[in-house]
Scaffold this motif. Sequence first.
Motif, PDB file in Angstrom:
ATOM      1  N   TYR A 250      -8.907   2.955   7.832  1.00  0.00           N
ATOM      2  CA  TYR A 250      -9.956   3.689   7.098  1.00  0.00           C
ATOM      3  C   TYR A 250      -9.602   5.181   7.008  1.00  0.00           C
TER       4      TYR A 250
ATOM      5  N   CYS B  58      -7.556   6.510   3.975  1.00  0.00           N
ATOM      6  CA  CYS B  58      -8.252   6.906   2.732  1.00  0.00           C
ATOM      7  C   CYS B  58      -8.356   8.427   2.684  1.00  0.00           C
TER       8      CYS B  58
ATOM      9  N   ARG C 234      -6.570  11.600   0.191  1.00  0.00           N
ATOM     10  CA  ARG C 234      -7.252  12.776  -0.371  1.00  0.00           C
ATOM     11  C   ARG C 234      -6.527  14.064   0.008  1.00  0.00           C
TER      12      ARG C 234
ATOM     13  N   ARG D  52      -5.475  -5.122   4.063  1.00  0.00           N
ATOM     14  CA  ARG D  52      -6.510  -5.453   3.070  1.00  0.00           C
ATOM     15  C   ARG D  52      -7.729  -6.098   3.718  1.00  0.00           C
TER      16      ARG D  52
ATOM     17  N   VAL E 141      -9.575  -2.409   4.449  1.00  0.00           N
ATOM     18  CA  VAL E 141      -9.944  -1.554   3.310  1.00  0.00           C
ATOM     19  C   VAL E 141      -9.491  -2.263   2.037  1.00  0.00           C
ATOM     20  N   THR E 142     -10.231  -2.092   0.947  1.00  0.00           N
ATOM     21  CA  THR E 142      -9.819  -2.774  -0.285  1.00  0.00           C
ATOM     22  C   THR E 142      -8.801  -1.940  -1.063  1.00  0.00           C
TER      23      THR E 142
ATOM     24  N   THR F  59     -10.194   0.921  -3.243  1.00  0.00           N
ATOM     25  CA  THR F  59     -10.479   2.237  -2.643  1.00  0.00           C
ATOM     26  C   THR F  59      -9.256   3.140  -2.787  1.00  0.00           C
ATOM     27  N   PHE F  60      -8.085   2.592  -2.440  1.00  0.00           N
ATOM     28  CA  PHE F  60      -6.868   3.409  -2.522  1.00  0.00           C
ATOM     29  C   PHE F  60      -6.478   3.695  -3.968  1.00  0.00           C
TER      30      PHE F  60
ATOM     31  N   ALA G 126      -8.572   4.149  -6.427  1.00  0.00           N
ATOM     32  CA  ALA G 126      -9.440   5.230  -6.901  1.00  0.00           C
ATOM     33  C   ALA G 126      -9.002   6.569  -6.308  1.00  0.00           C
ATOM     34  N   LEU G 127      -8.656   6.582  -5.027  1.00  0.00           N
ATOM     35  CA  LEU G 127      -8.308   7.845  -4.364  1.00  0.00           C
ATOM     36  C   LEU G 127      -6.947   8.382  -4.804  1.00  0.00           C
TER      37      LEU G 127
END
Length: 407
Positions: A20, A23, A27, A45, A48-49, A52-53, A55-56
């Motif tokens: 986590y 993530c 950023r 996986r 965390v999906t 998420t990565f 999008a980031l």
Amino acid sequence: MSRPPNRKILLGVTGGIAAYKACDLVRRLRDRNFDVRVVMTASAREFVTPLTFQALSSNPVHCALLDERAEAGMGHIELARWADLVLVAPATANLLARLAHGFADDLLATLCLATTAPLVLAPAMNQQMWQAPATRENVRTLRDRGVEMLGPAQGDQACGEVGPGRMLEPEAIAVRIESRFRGGALEGVKVLVTAGPTREALDPVRYLTNHSSGKMGYAVAAAAAEEGALVSLVSGPTALPAPSGVDRVDVTSAEEMHAQVMARAARCDIFVAVAAVADYRPAHRAEQKIKKGDGPGALDAALDLVRTPDIVAGVAALADRPFTVGFAAETESVEAHARDKLERKGLDMIAANRVGLPDRGFASGCNALSVLWRDGGRREFPLASKAELARSLVGLVAERYRAEHPA
Ligand code: C5P
């Protein structure tokens, strides 16, 4: 703002609870203008999906080795060539074992084998697993091959245990990666710093100490880490958090600080003694709280004091000594006292400041320094924040150190 070239990071994420934190790491890398592509193992996986990565990082996430669609886009060999640096955070014990033995049984392990980019790992696991002989051997093998290990840190673990195995904080990892790319002035140099006051116990409730806040020493440690140094900070009691990427050792008394410094001094390249070490300690530490009164041993009686070891002079006297920098806090004749201290303690450099003025020194966030060194050289750093001064001082230390130890 356009991105400077050659800042492409392939971030591998493996299956530990610290996934986590990866993530946040994405950023922080992107804030520093790195282009980040994420590769996840199957077990990552579970934590965390990929979404998420995705999008980031604003890039597709890569998961499978044998995926026709992915291979039609950026295939695994292309991905391995794309990266300027491969970072795996968190790196589990399982990943360390697979890499040490050259497995290519999933996309991440295959990329680590196929890339010519530097490989940096931020291990995260239960402390017992980190200390297990098999893991120790795998880490040694990987280090011998030039793989860089960031951490792990000491502390509380998700499993409830305490010890080495926590992943370094994302900010500390990002600072380290940034300085690798920037090529800091102290890249890979081992720096030892002391900071803060010491406390010399009189009895279980009382001690002798001074006004040092530790701010200057912590700023020096942070500035050295920003320049790519591997920094250990031996700190007396302060209220300050450890700077990112710095390995902090907490001590209380001058004797403890002396022992911790001496255990590390011969292995470091540069020693900066910023601590305001107590010069004297009570000759005896009473087992019980001392009572007020006139009898022998009572608090009203005169205190017997003995000298504490001079830590910086002890380091400067070592046969295989590091480049040694002292501090001098003076209330008058600053330069004369500092020059005398430089000679008497056998230092390479001394940073002198005037204390006792309202706008600088001790608890203040500001200071001014006169820096003197052996062959008669000197440089003035006018009143500035301690963070700024520390950067200037570390720059000068790097310059003098490099002059004596050309790379
Ligand atoms: O002699 P004085 O205490 O003024 O010297 C200051 C310098 O010596 C600082 O760099 C301080 O960290 C270091 N020092 C030390 N051990 C002591 C006293 C001072 O390392 N016991």
